[in-house]
Design a protein around this motif. Structure first.
Motif, PDB file in Angstrom:
ATOM      1  N   ASP A  54       0.806  -1.038  -0.001  1.00  0.00           N
ATOM      2  CA  ASP A  54       0.086   0.071  -0.049  1.00  0.00           C
ATOM      3  C   ASP A  54       1.046   1.156  -0.007  1.00  0.00           C
ATOM      4  O   ASP A  54       1.603   1.673   1.035  1.00  0.00           O
ATOM      5  CB  ASP A  54      -1.137  -0.024   1.076  1.00  0.00           C
ATOM      6  CG  ASP A  54      -2.005   0.995   1.313  1.00  0.00           C
ATOM      7  OD1 ASP A  54      -1.584   2.036   0.693  1.00  0.00           O
ATOM      8  OD2 ASP A  54      -2.853   0.989   1.828  1.00  0.00           O
ATOM      9  N   TRP A  55       1.181   1.885  -1.186  1.00  0.00           N
ATOM     10  CA  TRP A  55       2.096   3.053  -1.075  1.00  0.00           C
ATOM     11  C   TRP A  55       1.810   4.087  -0.338  1.00  0.00           C
ATOM     12  O   TRP A  55       2.829   4.897   0.149  1.00  0.00           O
ATOM     13  CB  TRP A  55       2.272   3.532  -2.773  1.00  0.00           C
ATOM     14  CG  TRP A  55       0.943   4.532  -2.865  1.00  0.00           C
ATOM     15  CD1 TRP A  55      -0.248   3.840  -3.838  1.00  0.00           C
ATOM     16  CD2 TRP A  55       0.949   5.705  -2.777  1.00  0.00           C
ATOM     17  NE1 TRP A  55      -0.951   4.932  -3.945  1.00  0.00           N
ATOM     18  CE2 TRP A  55      -0.380   6.216  -3.512  1.00  0.00           C
ATOM     19  CE3 TRP A  55       1.763   6.876  -2.478  1.00  0.00           C
ATOM     20  CZ2 TRP A  55      -0.670   7.709  -3.538  1.00  0.00           C
ATOM     21  CZ3 TRP A  55       1.454   8.158  -2.237  1.00  0.00           C
ATOM     22  CH2 TRP A  55       0.133   8.444  -2.895  1.00  0.00           C
ATOM     23  N   VAL A  56       0.567   4.552   0.087  1.00  0.00           N
ATOM     24  CA  VAL A  56       0.156   5.576   0.987  1.00  0.00           C
ATOM     25  C   VAL A  56       0.723   5.245   2.358  1.00  0.00           C
ATOM     26  O   VAL A  56       1.484   6.099   3.058  1.00  0.00           O
ATOM     27  CB  VAL A  56      -1.413   5.894   0.972  1.00  0.00           C
ATOM     28  CG1 VAL A  56      -1.652   6.800   2.244  1.00  0.00           C
ATOM     29  CG2 VAL A  56      -1.823   6.529  -0.252  1.00  0.00           C
ATOM     30  N   ALA A  57       0.306   4.105   2.764  1.00  0.00           N
ATOM     31  CA  ALA A  57       0.775   3.553   4.059  1.00  0.00           C
ATOM     32  C   ALA A  57       2.317   3.274   4.313  1.00  0.00           C
ATOM     33  O   ALA A  57       2.865   3.713   5.224  1.00  0.00           O
ATOM     34  CB  ALA A  57       0.058   2.188   4.352  1.00  0.00           C
ATOM     35  N   VAL A  60       3.914   7.289   4.544  1.00  0.00           N
ATOM     36  CA  VAL A  60       3.498   7.520   5.836  1.00  0.00           C
ATOM     37  C   VAL A  60       4.399   6.820   6.776  1.00  0.00           C
ATOM     38  O   VAL A  60       4.957   7.383   7.786  1.00  0.00           O
ATOM     39  CB  VAL A  60       2.136   7.476   6.192  1.00  0.00           C
ATOM     40  CG1 VAL A  60       1.884   7.580   7.566  1.00  0.00           C
ATOM     41  CG2 VAL A  60       1.220   8.293   5.064  1.00  0.00           C
ATOM     42  N   LEU A  94      -5.087   6.179   9.470  1.00  0.00           N
ATOM     43  CA  LEU A  94      -5.091   5.829   8.019  1.00  0.00           C
ATOM     44  C   LEU A  94      -6.020   4.535   7.793  1.00  0.00           C
ATOM     45  O   LEU A  94      -6.554   4.488   6.537  1.00  0.00           O
ATOM     46  CB  LEU A  94      -3.706   5.293   7.542  1.00  0.00           C
ATOM     47  CG  LEU A  94      -2.867   6.594   7.134  1.00  0.00           C
ATOM     48  CD1 LEU A  94      -1.610   6.049   6.772  1.00  0.00           C
ATOM     49  CD2 LEU A  94      -3.449   7.396   5.843  1.00  0.00           C
ATOM     50  N   LEU A  97      -9.605   6.405   7.468  1.00  0.00           N
ATOM     51  CA  LEU A  97      -9.571   7.260   6.365  1.00  0.00           C
ATOM     52  C   LEU A  97      -9.449   6.665   4.917  1.00  0.00           C
ATOM     53  O   LEU A  97      -9.861   6.948   3.835  1.00  0.00           O
ATOM     54  CB  LEU A  97      -9.041   8.457   6.433  1.00  0.00           C
ATOM     55  CG  LEU A  97      -9.170   9.366   7.720  1.00  0.00           C
ATOM     56  CD1 LEU A  97      -8.213  10.483   7.951  1.00  0.00           C
ATOM     57  CD2 LEU A  97     -10.631   9.798   7.551  1.00  0.00           C
ATOM     58  N   HIS A  98      -8.187   5.693   5.096  1.00  0.00           N
ATOM     59  CA  HIS A  98      -7.751   5.295   3.727  1.00  0.00           C
ATOM     60  C   HIS A  98      -7.959   3.491   3.611  1.00  0.00           C
ATOM     61  O   HIS A  98      -7.928   3.129   2.263  1.00  0.00           O
ATOM     62  CB  HIS A  98      -6.231   5.659   3.704  1.00  0.00           C
ATOM     63  CG  HIS A  98      -5.728   4.984   2.504  1.00  0.00           C
ATOM     64  ND1 HIS A  98      -5.885   5.208   1.225  1.00  0.00           N
ATOM     65  CD2 HIS A  98      -4.742   4.008   2.239  1.00  0.00           C
ATOM     66  CE1 HIS A  98      -5.070   4.522   0.257  1.00  0.00           C
ATOM     67  NE2 HIS A  98      -4.233   3.925   1.074  1.00  0.00           N
ATOM     68  N   GLY A  99      -8.638   2.964   4.536  1.00  0.00           N
ATOM     69  CA  GLY A  99      -8.683   1.521   4.447  1.00  0.00           C
ATOM     70  C   GLY A  99      -7.342   0.893   4.543  1.00  0.00           C
ATOM     71  O   GLY A  99      -7.378  -0.283   4.124  1.00  0.00           O
ATOM     72  N   THR A 100      -6.416   1.410   5.233  1.00  0.00           N
ATOM     73  CA  THR A 100      -5.113   0.727   5.322  1.00  0.00           C
ATOM     74  C   THR A 100      -5.082  -0.580   6.298  1.00  0.00           C
ATOM     75  O   THR A 100      -6.077  -0.638   7.161  1.00  0.00           O
ATOM     76  CB  THR A 100      -4.091   1.853   5.933  1.00  0.00           C
ATOM     77  OG1 THR A 100      -4.035   2.946   4.993  1.00  0.00           O
ATOM     78  CG2 THR A 100      -2.820   1.247   6.123  1.00  0.00           C
ATOM     79  N   SER A 101      -4.295  -1.471   5.997  1.00  0.00           N
ATOM     80  CA  SER A 101      -4.213  -2.613   7.075  1.00  0.00           C
ATOM     81  C   SER A 101      -3.971  -2.333   8.433  1.00  0.00           C
ATOM     82  O   SER A 101      -3.371  -1.263   8.936  1.00  0.00           O
ATOM     83  CB  SER A 101      -3.057  -3.544   6.398  1.00  0.00           C
ATOM     84  OG  SER A 101      -2.779  -4.381   7.542  1.00  0.00           O
TER      85      SER A 101
END
Length: 276
Positions: A54-57, A60, A94, A97-101
């Motif tokens: 997950d590039w956002v995760a 960050v 995250l 808001l982003h559905g991150t793991s």
């Protein structure tokens, strides 16, 4: 097989020499070691749990770990603790808001707290050196005796669904040997602290064994044998320091609690760990 064993022995000796040398020198040398361990743990964690995909995760996470690492490097442990809390909170946000793991904030805390706890316990004074050697002795005594006592006595399994090889007899044997090692070391290094050392050693041993089980749980959940291939013949960093990580968490929390009770802040957690 012989070649693999030789590789394991050589890399193990190099690792042990590096860790003990950095521990002896303390200061920046040990803070660098602590930060490197923390960052490598985060790398392995993100790979195992899939957070790296997950590039956002991923972005960050690495920014957060870098910020914690910088504060640890410059020796600002109180700010590093605040940054750790903030970065972990961002990881939780995250998820919403982003559905991150959900494994992102866990990994951020796990890796960041590792570097912080190691560096803060060692600090740059003599009690810090003694405290770090004490933690090492307790963890090593726990690991070695738990293995041999468990093999000799066997008996009921400790956590068969997570780590089938571990037994209650091994866990108890490891804890008893950890207390003995801790008291012996305290007797020679800081006479008069043996009673406190016995209690602290028992707590650290329990946490050390919990850390071992935790990593076994993570690897079993994600179907991996080793956390990585970073250490020739040994697997990954998490494979080698799983028990040490949890023991350091416990030592850090205990020392911080003792320091707060005395109103001493986080200036000498090594001394605080022994009740000084």
């Amino acid at each position: 097989m012989q070649q693999e064993l030789k590789l394991r022995i050589v890399s193990g000796l190099i690792l042990a020499a590096t860790v003990l040398a950095a521990t002896w020198y303390g200061g920046l040398a040990f803070r660098i070691l602590a930060v490197v361990i923390g960052l490598l743990i985060y790398y392995e964690w993100s790979q195992i749990t899939g957070v790296a995909r997950d590039w956002v995760a991923n972005v960050v996470g690495w920014i957060g770990e870098a910020a914690i690492a910088f504060l640890v490097l410059v020796g600002n442990f109180e700010f590093a603790a605040g940054m750790l809390a903030g970065v972990t909170a961002v990881g939780i946000a995250l998820i919403i808001l982003h559905g991150t793991s959900r494994w992102l904030p866990v990994g951020l805390f796990y890796a960041g707290a590792t570097g912080l706890a190691l560096a803060a316990i060692r600090s740059n004074d003599q009690p810090g050196l003694y405290a770090m050697l004490f933690v090492f002795a307790v963890v090593w005594a726990t690991d070695i005796l738990a293995y041999f006592v468990g093999r000799a006595l066997r008996g009921p399994k400790l956590a068969p669904s997570i780590s089938p090889g571990k037994t209650w007899s091994g866990a108890i044997g490891g804890a008893v040997s950890a207390v003995a090692a801790g008291v012996l070391l305290a007797h020679f290094l800081l006479p008069g602290t043996e009673v406190v050392a016995a209690g602290v050693a028992l707590i650290l041993s329990v946490f050390s064994q919990s850390g071992d089980l935790f990593e076994s749980f993570i690897k079993r959940k994600f179907g991996v044998k080793d956390s990585s291939r970073l250490i020739p013949g040994h697997g990954g960093v998490m494979d080698r320091v799983d028990g040490l990580i949890f023991a350091c968490f416990a030592a850090f929390l205990l020392a911080t609690l003792f320091s707060l009770i005395k109103g001493a802040g986080m200036t000498s957690l090594g001394a605080a760990l022994f009740g000084l």
